[in-house]
Design a protein around this motif. Sequence first.
Motif, PDB file in Angstrom:
ATOM      1  N   VAL A  55    -121.546  16.122 -32.970  1.00 52.51           N
ATOM      2  CA  VAL A  55    -121.329  15.510 -34.282  1.00 52.51           C
ATOM      3  C   VAL A  55    -122.306  14.362 -34.506  1.00 52.51           C
ATOM      4  CG1 VAL A  55    -119.630  14.389 -35.772  1.00 52.51           C
ATOM      5  CG2 VAL A  55    -118.916  16.209 -34.205  1.00 52.51           C
ATOM      6  N   LYS A  56    -122.618  13.635 -33.432  1.00 50.09           N
ATOM      7  CA  LYS A  56    -123.587  12.546 -33.551  1.00 50.09           C
ATOM      8  C   LYS A  56    -124.941  13.055 -34.020  1.00 50.09           C
ATOM      9  CE  LYS A  56    -121.743   9.253 -30.164  1.00 50.09           C
ATOM     10  NZ  LYS A  56    -122.021   8.500 -28.924  1.00 50.09           N
ATOM     11  N   VAL A  57    -125.349  14.217 -33.517  1.00 53.91           N
ATOM     12  CA  VAL A  57    -126.642  14.774 -33.907  1.00 53.91           C
ATOM     13  C   VAL A  57    -126.674  15.053 -35.404  1.00 53.91           C
ATOM     14  CG1 VAL A  57    -128.138  16.805 -33.670  1.00 53.91           C
ATOM     15  CG2 VAL A  57    -127.176  15.709 -31.641  1.00 53.91           C
ATOM     16  N   LEU A  58    -125.614  15.648 -35.938  1.00 49.87           N
ATOM     17  CA  LEU A  58    -125.571  15.975 -37.364  1.00 49.87           C
ATOM     18  C   LEU A  58    -125.507  14.712 -38.225  1.00 49.87           C
ATOM     19  CD1 LEU A  58    -123.107  19.003 -37.217  1.00 49.87           C
ATOM     20  CD2 LEU A  58    -125.579  19.076 -37.581  1.00 49.87           C
ATOM     21  N   VAL A 123    -113.543  23.932 -40.943  1.00 48.70           N
ATOM     22  CA  VAL A 123    -113.138  24.792 -39.830  1.00 48.70           C
ATOM     23  C   VAL A 123    -112.254  24.035 -38.852  1.00 48.70           C
ATOM     24  CG1 VAL A 123    -113.999  26.122 -37.867  1.00 48.70           C
ATOM     25  CG2 VAL A 123    -115.182  26.258 -40.069  1.00 48.70           C
ATOM     26  N   ALA A 124    -112.581  22.757 -38.587  1.00 47.50           N
ATOM     27  CA  ALA A 124    -111.784  21.965 -37.654  1.00 47.50           C
ATOM     28  C   ALA A 124    -110.387  21.696 -38.194  1.00 47.50           C
ATOM     29  CB  ALA A 124    -112.498  20.648 -37.362  1.00 47.50           C
ATOM     30  N   VAL A 125    -110.266  21.515 -39.499  1.00 53.36           N
ATOM     31  CA  VAL A 125    -108.955  21.246 -40.083  1.00 53.36           C
ATOM     32  C   VAL A 125    -108.101  22.510 -40.111  1.00 53.36           C
ATOM     33  CG1 VAL A 125    -107.774  20.572 -42.215  1.00 53.36           C
ATOM     34  CG2 VAL A 125    -109.738  19.270 -41.418  1.00 53.36           C
ATOM     35  N   TRP A 126    -108.699  23.629 -40.480  1.00 50.85           N
ATOM     36  CA  TRP A 126    -107.938  24.873 -40.561  1.00 50.85           C
ATOM     37  C   TRP A 126    -107.612  25.435 -39.173  1.00 50.85           C
ATOM     38  CZ3 TRP A 126    -105.267  27.030 -44.320  1.00 50.85           C
ATOM     39  CH2 TRP A 126    -105.565  26.697 -45.640  1.00 50.85           C
ATOM     40  N   SER A 127    -108.502  25.231 -38.204  1.00 51.75           N
ATOM     41  CA  SER A 127    -108.292  25.783 -36.859  1.00 51.75           C
ATOM     42  C   SER A 127    -108.491  24.683 -35.821  1.00 51.75           C
ATOM     43  CB  SER A 127    -109.258  26.938 -36.591  1.00 51.75           C
ATOM     44  OG  SER A 127    -109.128  27.944 -37.569  1.00 51.75           O
ATOM     45  N   PRO A 128    -107.491  23.807 -35.615  1.00 47.99           N
ATOM     46  CA  PRO A 128    -107.651  22.703 -34.655  1.00 47.99           C
ATOM     47  C   PRO A 128    -107.874  23.183 -33.225  1.00 47.99           C
ATOM     48  CG  PRO A 128    -105.748  22.354 -36.107  1.00 47.99           C
ATOM     49  CD  PRO A 128    -106.193  23.755 -36.310  1.00 47.99           C
ATOM     50  N   GLN A 129    -107.369  24.372 -32.872  1.00 52.90           N
ATOM     51  CA  GLN A 129    -107.500  24.867 -31.503  1.00 52.90           C
ATOM     52  C   GLN A 129    -108.812  25.615 -31.269  1.00 52.90           C
ATOM     53  OE1 GLN A 129    -105.235  23.819 -29.521  1.00 52.90           O
ATOM     54  NE2 GLN A 129    -103.985  23.000 -31.196  1.00 52.90           N
ATOM     55  N   HIS A 131    -112.742  26.360 -30.614  1.00 50.86           N
ATOM     56  CA  HIS A 131    -113.721  25.698 -29.762  1.00 50.86           C
ATOM     57  C   HIS A 131    -114.621  24.783 -30.605  1.00 50.86           C
ATOM     58  CE1 HIS A 131    -112.686  27.902 -26.160  1.00 50.86           C
ATOM     59  NE2 HIS A 131    -112.766  29.058 -26.826  1.00 50.86           N
ATOM     60  N   GLN A 132    -114.917  23.615 -30.067  1.00 55.23           N
ATOM     61  CA  GLN A 132    -115.732  22.651 -30.777  1.00 55.23           C
ATOM     62  C   GLN A 132    -117.204  23.069 -30.778  1.00 55.23           C
ATOM     63  OE1 GLN A 132    -114.870  19.039 -28.684  1.00 55.23           O
ATOM     64  NE2 GLN A 132    -112.920  18.716 -29.737  1.00 55.23           N
ATOM     65  N   VAL A 133    -117.939  22.527 -31.755  1.00 53.72           N
ATOM     66  CA  VAL A 133    -119.354  22.847 -31.875  1.00 53.72           C
ATOM     67  C   VAL A 133    -120.107  22.239 -30.701  1.00 53.72           C
ATOM     68  CG1 VAL A 133    -121.404  22.618 -33.328  1.00 53.72           C
ATOM     69  CG2 VAL A 133    -119.150  22.929 -34.372  1.00 53.72           C
ATOM     70  N   LYS A 134    -120.983  23.020 -30.100  1.00 52.68           N
ATOM     71  CA  LYS A 134    -121.743  22.548 -28.956  1.00 52.68           C
ATOM     72  C   LYS A 134    -122.994  21.810 -29.412  1.00 52.68           C
ATOM     73  CE  LYS A 134    -120.190  26.311 -25.934  1.00 52.68           C
ATOM     74  NZ  LYS A 134    -120.613  27.431 -25.062  1.00 52.68           N
ATOM     75  N   LEU A 135    -123.561  21.067 -28.474  1.00 59.18           N
ATOM     76  CA  LEU A 135    -124.747  20.268 -28.779  1.00 59.18           C
ATOM     77  C   LEU A 135    -125.927  21.160 -29.167  1.00 59.18           C
ATOM     78  CD1 LEU A 135    -126.149  17.518 -28.886  1.00 59.18           C
ATOM     79  CD2 LEU A 135    -126.599  17.727 -26.440  1.00 59.18           C
ATOM     80  N   ARG A 136    -126.103  22.277 -28.474  1.00 55.26           N
ATOM     81  CA  ARG A 136    -127.206  23.180 -28.807  1.00 55.26           C
ATOM     82  C   ARG A 136    -127.069  23.750 -30.216  1.00 55.26           C
ATOM     83  NH1 ARG A 136    -127.362  27.409 -23.952  1.00 55.26           N
ATOM     84  NH2 ARG A 136    -125.115  27.246 -24.324  1.00 55.26           N
TER      85      ARG A 136
END
Length: 327
Positions: A55-58, A123-129, A131-136
């Motif tokens: 998230v920091k990258v974005l 996507v994070a709000v609708w599907s909290p479970q 997988h999170q976005v990776k750095l790559r």
Amino acid sequence: MVNCTIPWDTFQGDIPDSLLHFFIFYCYAVSSVGLICNVVALWCVVSCPRTRPAVKVLLCALFSSTLLMCVLVMPFMAYVGLSKVRCSVYLPTPLTEGMVLLYIVLTEMELLFIVVMAFLRTVAVWSPQRHQVKLRTSLALVAGVALYATVTTLVVFWRGINIVTKLSARIYNCLNFLAPVVLTLACYLSMIVAVRYNKSRVASSNHAALTGKVMDQATRAMLAVFISNLLLGLPHSIYHILPVDFSIIPYVIVHIIFYAHLIVDPLAFLCSNHHHRQRLLQAVTSCLNVIPCRSRPPSHATSTLPLHITPQTSSQQLQEKHGGDPS
């Protein structure tokens, strides 16, 4: 007053002196204040332990685009205004072509980064479970947005900013300036619905409640950025797609409104995030405490009372007790 001629057809025409002088001062003010605000926003993002690296990258990509606008584009726009006031101020054609293309690319990148962040938050709000976005993935998204904005801009304006046809320019503006705003609006409307729908489920456990709280902070911060960008940037997008040839005065007024988002966006991001706001206040307090405080000189107040009081001896006390008779 008749303005000087510059090698930029969009900025041709006579502007009233008061409006032109205000435009020059305004561009310099946005450049300096926006520089400070965007640097502070980048510092908060980079040094925040709660924000994931992806998230920091974005977020850094988003505020870096606005920072470059403040550092490069806004001084150039002030210089354009000066070249219309003073004919002795030379404005080279290659400089104009390059800075206008840079301005278009940075604006397009900023809107696309907001779309990407809005989609990921949805996507994070609708599907909290999920997988999170990776750095790559974040790095690939940043590279893809930068490449897309650069290539599409060069394809449309490869012959020059003054030669592009009006139809192709309007199609380009619809796809790259209006469509991102509509997509971001759809994402955040969907996000608001999801937050209300999942409110009871998020509060069912302590861990979920904590996750939802952090999630709400991030969502609220990006929502504030989008709202400020929508209010200040939507007139700019509509102006460039309308099939009407406006004069130079509406062009200057619309862009004065649009340039304000370079200051408002980072301020909205900082003020709407409780964690960033606290850390910023702590940093300001620490800086103020580091500054050595000069000790106040002792006050020498003038008094009518005696400075030295001689203590009475026992014989004097007995004399006062017996009415002045020592015997």
